[in-house]
Every structure is written in structure tokens, then in C-alpha cells.
Design a protein around this motif. Structure first.
Motif, PDB file in Angstrom:
ATOM      1  N   HIS A   1     -74.448 -52.346 -49.850  1.00  0.00           N
ATOM      2  CA  HIS A   1     -75.128 -52.472 -48.340  1.00  0.00           C
ATOM      3  C   HIS A   1     -75.661 -53.902 -48.256  1.00  0.00           C
ATOM      4  O   HIS A   1     -75.642 -54.475 -47.429  1.00  0.00           O
ATOM      5  CB  HIS A   1     -76.047 -51.400 -48.123  1.00  0.00           C
ATOM      6  CG  HIS A   1     -75.393 -50.356 -47.405  1.00  0.00           C
ATOM      7  ND1 HIS A   1     -75.333 -49.039 -48.331  1.00  0.00           N
ATOM      8  CD2 HIS A   1     -74.528 -49.929 -46.625  1.00  0.00           C
ATOM      9  CE1 HIS A   1     -74.429 -48.159 -47.849  1.00  0.00           C
ATOM     10  NE2 HIS A   1     -74.009 -48.684 -46.818  1.00  0.00           N
TER      11      HIS A   1
ATOM     12  N   VAL B   1     -72.562 -38.931 -46.029  1.00  0.00           N
ATOM     13  CA  VAL B   1     -73.643 -39.921 -45.485  1.00  0.00           C
ATOM     14  C   VAL B   1     -73.176 -41.175 -45.281  1.00  0.00           C
ATOM     15  O   VAL B   1     -73.008 -41.888 -44.193  1.00  0.00           O
ATOM     16  CB  VAL B   1     -74.940 -40.074 -46.466  1.00  0.00           C
ATOM     17  CG1 VAL B   1     -75.652 -41.389 -46.064  1.00  0.00           C
ATOM     18  CG2 VAL B   1     -75.767 -38.847 -46.385  1.00  0.00           C
TER      19      VAL B   1
ATOM     20  N   LYS C   1     -72.574 -42.687 -41.520  1.00  0.00           N
ATOM     21  CA  LYS C   1     -73.414 -44.234 -41.479  1.00  0.00           C
ATOM     22  C   LYS C   1     -72.428 -45.299 -40.620  1.00  0.00           C
ATOM     23  O   LYS C   1     -73.147 -46.277 -40.087  1.00  0.00           O
ATOM     24  CB  LYS C   1     -73.750 -44.747 -42.800  1.00  0.00           C
ATOM     25  CG  LYS C   1     -75.269 -44.640 -42.996  1.00  0.00           C
ATOM     26  CD  LYS C   1     -75.442 -45.608 -44.168  1.00  0.00           C
ATOM     27  CE  LYS C   1     -77.031 -45.571 -44.237  1.00  0.00           C
ATOM     28  NZ  LYS C   1     -77.179 -46.449 -45.512  1.00  0.00           N
TER      29      LYS C   1
END
Lengths: 271, 240
Positions: free
Chosen positions: A102, A265, A269
Motif C-alpha cells: 500500500h 478486506v 478495500k
């Protein structure tokens, strides 16, 4: 608890077979993880601290010194500390995996390549797991020491190592699930270490004795419930040389649950 | 080819892309223009399957990206806006990793990596760690990654951003060259780039198409300059 376990394993299996699973993709991600781990100086520092911690606790802990005990079994010395050390070590190993994707923005790159999220998650997990495996191999110096000084029963030691691998694997999976939620490595570590410690403490003998001795029905029930989510009862059995199916099942379901959460998740996301 | 049908993307209550429809054929280079925040990157992210659309559909060579993401992604080469890279790898290591993910192995993998290193002029930095590269090299490394599998469709988000004039020239030439056989969509802020390498251009503002046509027709529409047209049609974020 076992219902949750079966459910978790089923969910992960469904995610895995939800499309064609490319082992080559998992392998490529796995190799990248391991390579990137060993190119960073942090990796060597972490491993060094891990080995120092294991050896220091085993040989130097006051009142529990292995050599002075004149015992060759490792259950009450070496393995006794493993879950506690792993509760710190595994999150530190796994913190970078997704947080870095990320931070660097590479998640956008990898997500637009023909890779399924579950392949990414499995590759990342295996990458950290193999580093843990290597770290545990280096602790075999303790095993060699007791073999020279005495005549240990090797069965329980092998089982103990298996237990450590499973505990470490479960903790890595917990940390990866946490790192899917946050972009920060610091937050990942700050959240996952307490979770892992909690998974140790709630099944730790003194805590369990407190619940069992209370004599109150509600409290002893709580104690049993906590023991069933803790890694401790399972690990203690492993270090005694007992490998029980239900405990194998426990570890597999914890790992499956965390990897499934990570997968979900990451997918949600992006939207 | 790329087919975008009634694409809408909302983030909460904000509509980033509003009912956008267009298609790009093989052999076409579509320039994607628009002010910052117009929805260019969002559109490209939906096209490449990074984020799902709120509604509408995207097809890559006839394959719907929402329903068959892996198959559609095999057809696309993508250069994201910030040219993200794994900092701890070398250029060669990074390209080899991407090639593995793209399904190459053994000699074919080395061949593909060598080919893109040559195409993107990376020979001098092959064994250099990515975190030591200059911006131009980082950009070209990421561009190289998008060409590994010789994709039918190329989606390039600001491919010349941060490059010096020589590098810009090379990249434009490369896009023109590749555009003869492939389907290319690229976004840019530099309007002269459109004239240099596009066969068609589209100006979007607030998630909608406000002008579309060949560079010549857009120039005529803007009475001689695409810049004029751009300034007339798009909303300035500094306007009161």
C-alpha cells in the motif's frame, strides 16, 4: 469454537477454488517476499534478536537455567518461552508484507496483473512462514547442546518444533490480516502483538488456574471458552510430544480464518 | 479493443466518472485529456480492473473485466499514474518477477525481459536497485513492465510525467510505434503530446466527455489551438 473453525476452513477453501488457482503465481510472490526480506538489513537484525532471546531465556532465566537443571527435555525450558517470543517475532516478520504494497502503491500494479487476491495472500503468508521456519532451524543449536550433554527424547522435541511452527504460522496469519486493514507498519505491530499475546495469556496455566479455582460456574465456563481460543493448550501438548488432531485442526482453522479475512478486506478495500 | 459502456464510478456521494461511454479500436491511440480530478485516473483504474465500476461495463477485447478479471487482465499492459515499483528490487529482478506473474518462465522469461529493457532503454540500470533510480528511469521501468507480455491493450496514465524533453520524445515515438498494432489509451496534461502521438483525443471534465475527435478537428473547434478548447470547456479548480 470448532464450528467457527470448520466454517473458516470452508470459507478459505471456497475462496481458493473460486477460480483457477495458479501455483506459479503463488510461487512468484513467495520468492519475491523471501528475496525482499533478505535484502533488507532489518531482517538480519530481527533474526539475531530472536535467536539471542531464545538462547538467553533458555540458558539464563533465573531459576530455570537449562544446564543447571540437568535435564535434557526441552519442554519446560526452551519451548516454554516459544509462544511468548513468537508473539513478538511473527508480527515483526509479517508487518511489511501488505503495508509495503500500500505504501509503495504496488498494490495497484499487482492487482491489475492476472493474479487473484487469494494467490497474493497465500504467497505473502508462505513467504513470512518460510523465514520463520529458517529462524527456528537456527535455534537447533539448543537441541544439539542437550544432545551432547545428555540423552533427550527426540520425539517431543520434534513435536515441540512442529508446535512452534504452527503457533508462529497462526501469529503470522493474524499479523497479515491486521496489515491488510492498516497502511502503517507501526499500527500493524502495535495491534497484532497484543492480539498474539492475548492468544497466549488466556490459555496460560496461572490464568486458567484462576478461572478453574474460582468455583463460580460462569467463570469456569469463561475459562474453558478462553482455553479453546488460546494457542497455549495446543502448544503445551505439542511440546510434551502429543500431536492431537483437534489441535492440528485448531491451528489450521486460525490460519484459514485470518487468510480469509485478509482476502476479503483486500477485495473490499478496492471498491 | 476497449469498450466502455455507461461507466459510472462513485466514491461515497462524489461522482468521479459520470455515465462515460467510448470505445478504442485496434490501431488507435486515444489521448485522454482533462484537468486534475476530472476522472481520468479513475476511468483507467476501472478499465484495468483495479477498482470496480459503480455501474456500467468495461470490455477488453470482448472480455468483461468485472466478470472475467484474470482473462481480461492478461490482455492489458498498465502504467499506473505514480509508476509504483518494489523499491527493494533491482530493475532486472523486478521485471523478472513481473514476467513470472505474466506466465513466462525459463528462456522465454529472459527473452521478454531483455526485449523490454531494450525497448525502454534500461540497459545501463539493469542491476541497479530501484530505490536509487531517478524519476525518468523509474517511469521507464514501470513502462517496461507493461510491455512484457506484448499486450493487445495498453493503458498508460501520464506516461511522460517527470521525463526530460529527450525522454518525452522517445516515449511519444514509442507510443506512436506501438499504436500501429495495439489499442492504446493514455492520459496527459500536455496538449502538444496529443498532436504528437494520438489518432484521436477526448477531453473529459467532471467525469463527462466534453469534446472528442481527431487532434485536427479539436484544433479547429478551438479556433486553432487545443489549449483554447481545453480552457473553454473544462472547469478550472482555481476559478471562484
Amino acid at each position: 469454537m470448532s464450528v467457527i473453525g470448520i466454517f473458516a476452513i470452508l470459507l478459505l477453501t471456497a475462496a481458493l477454488i473460486g477460480g483457477p488457482l495458479l501455483i506459479a503465481n503463488i510461487r512468484a510472490i513467495f520468492y519475491r517476499e523471501v528475496n525482499s526480506f533478505f535484502t533488507s538489513p532489518l531482517a538480519y537484525v530481527l533474526m539475531f534478536i530472536f535467536l539471542v532471546a531464545v538462547n538467553a531465556l533458555t540458558f539464563l532465566w533465573p531459576g530455570r537455567e537449562l544446564v543447571e537443571s540437568e535435564q535434557a527435555a526441552l519442554k519446560d525450558f526452551f519451548f516454554f518461552y516459544h509462544p511468548w517470543i513468537l508473539a513478538f517475532y511473527a508480527p515483526l516478520l509479517a508487518m511489511r508484507t501488505l503495508a509495503d504494497e500500500h505504501r509503495q502503491g504496488t498494490i495497484e500494479l499487482i492487482s491489475t496483473m492476472p493474479v487473484r487476491t487469494i494467490e497474493l495472500v497465500c504467497g505473502k503468508f508462505l513467504g513470512s512462514f518460510i523465514v520463520l521456519f529458517a529462524s527456528l532451524l537456527f535455534t537447533a543449536s539448543v537441541w544439539i547442546t542437550v544432545s551432547i550433554l545428555g540423552d533427550p527424547d527426540h520425539g517431543p522435541i520434534i513435536a515441540g518444533y512442529l508446535g512452534s511452527l504452527f503457533v508462529g504460522g497462526a501469529f503470522i496469519a493474524v499479523a497479515i490480516a491486521v496489515s491488510a486493514v492498516t497502511r502503517s507498519q507501526v499500527i500493524c505491530v502495535a495491534v497484532s502483538i497484543p492480539i498474539c499475546l492475548l492468544l497466549c495469556i488466556v490459555g496460560f496455566d496461572p490464568v486458567q488456574n484462576f478461572f478453574a479455582d474460582s468455583g463460580v460456574g460462569f467463570l469456569s465456563f469463561t475459562g474453558e471458552l478462553l482455553a479453546s481460543i488460546s494457542v497455549m493448550p495446543a502448544f503445551v501438548d505439542f511440546s510434551k510430544g502429543l500431536i492431537e488432531i483437534r489441535y492440528l485442526f485448531y491451528f489450521v482453522s486460525v490460519i484459514a480464518l485470518c487468510l480469509f479475512i485478509t482476502n476479503t478486506v483486500l477485495q473490499s478495500k478496492r471498491s | 479493443m476497449i469498450e466502455v459502456k455507461n461507466l459510472t464510478k462513485q466514491f461515497g456521494s462524489k461522482t468521479a466518472v459520470d455515465d462515460l461511454s467510448f470505445s478504442v479500436e485496434q490501431g488507435e491511440v486515444l489521448g485522454f485529456l482533462g484537468p486534475n480530478g476530472a476522472g481520468k485516473s479513475t476511468t483507467m483504474r476501472v478499465i484495468t480492473g483495479f477498482i470496480p465500476a459503480s455501474s456500467g461495463e468495461v470490455e477488453i477485447c470482448g472480455i468483461p473485466i468485472a466478470r472475467q478479471p484474470e482473462n481480461a487482465k492478461r490482455k492489458i499492459g498498465y502504467l499506473p499514474e505514480s509508476a509504483p515499483l518494489y523499491e527493494d528490487m533491482t530493475v532486472a529482478g523486478f521485471l523478472r518477477f513481473c514476467a513470472s506473474i505474466r506466465g513466462f518462465s525459463g528462456a522465454a522469461r529472459n527473452e521478454a525481459v531483455d526485449r523490454v529493457i531494450e525497448t525502454c532503454f534500461l540497459q545501463t540500470v539493469v542491476h541497479q536497485s530501484i530505490d536509487t533510480l531517478s524519476k525518468g528511469y523509474r517511469h521507464r521501468t514501470c513502462l517496461a513492465q507493461s510491455l512484457l507480455h506484448d499486450p493487445e491493450v495498453l493503458v498508460l496514465d501520464e506516461p511522460t510525467d517527470g521525463l526530460d524533453p529527450n525522454q518525452k520524445h522517445e516515449v511519444r515515438k514509442l507510443i506512436r510505434e506501438l499504436g500501429k498494432k495495439k489499442t492504446i489509451i493514455f492520459s496527459t496534461h500536455i496538449l502538444e503530446e496529443v498532436e504528437a502521438s494520438c489518432t484521436r483525443a477526448m477531453i473529459i471534465d467532471q467525469g463527462r466527455i466534453v469534446a472528442e475527435g481527431t487532434p485536427e478537428s479539436l484544433r479547429n473547434e478551438g479556433s486553432g489551438s487545443i489549449t483554447e478548447l481545453f480552457r473553454k470547456l473544462t472547469t478550472s479548480d482555481v476559478a471562484a
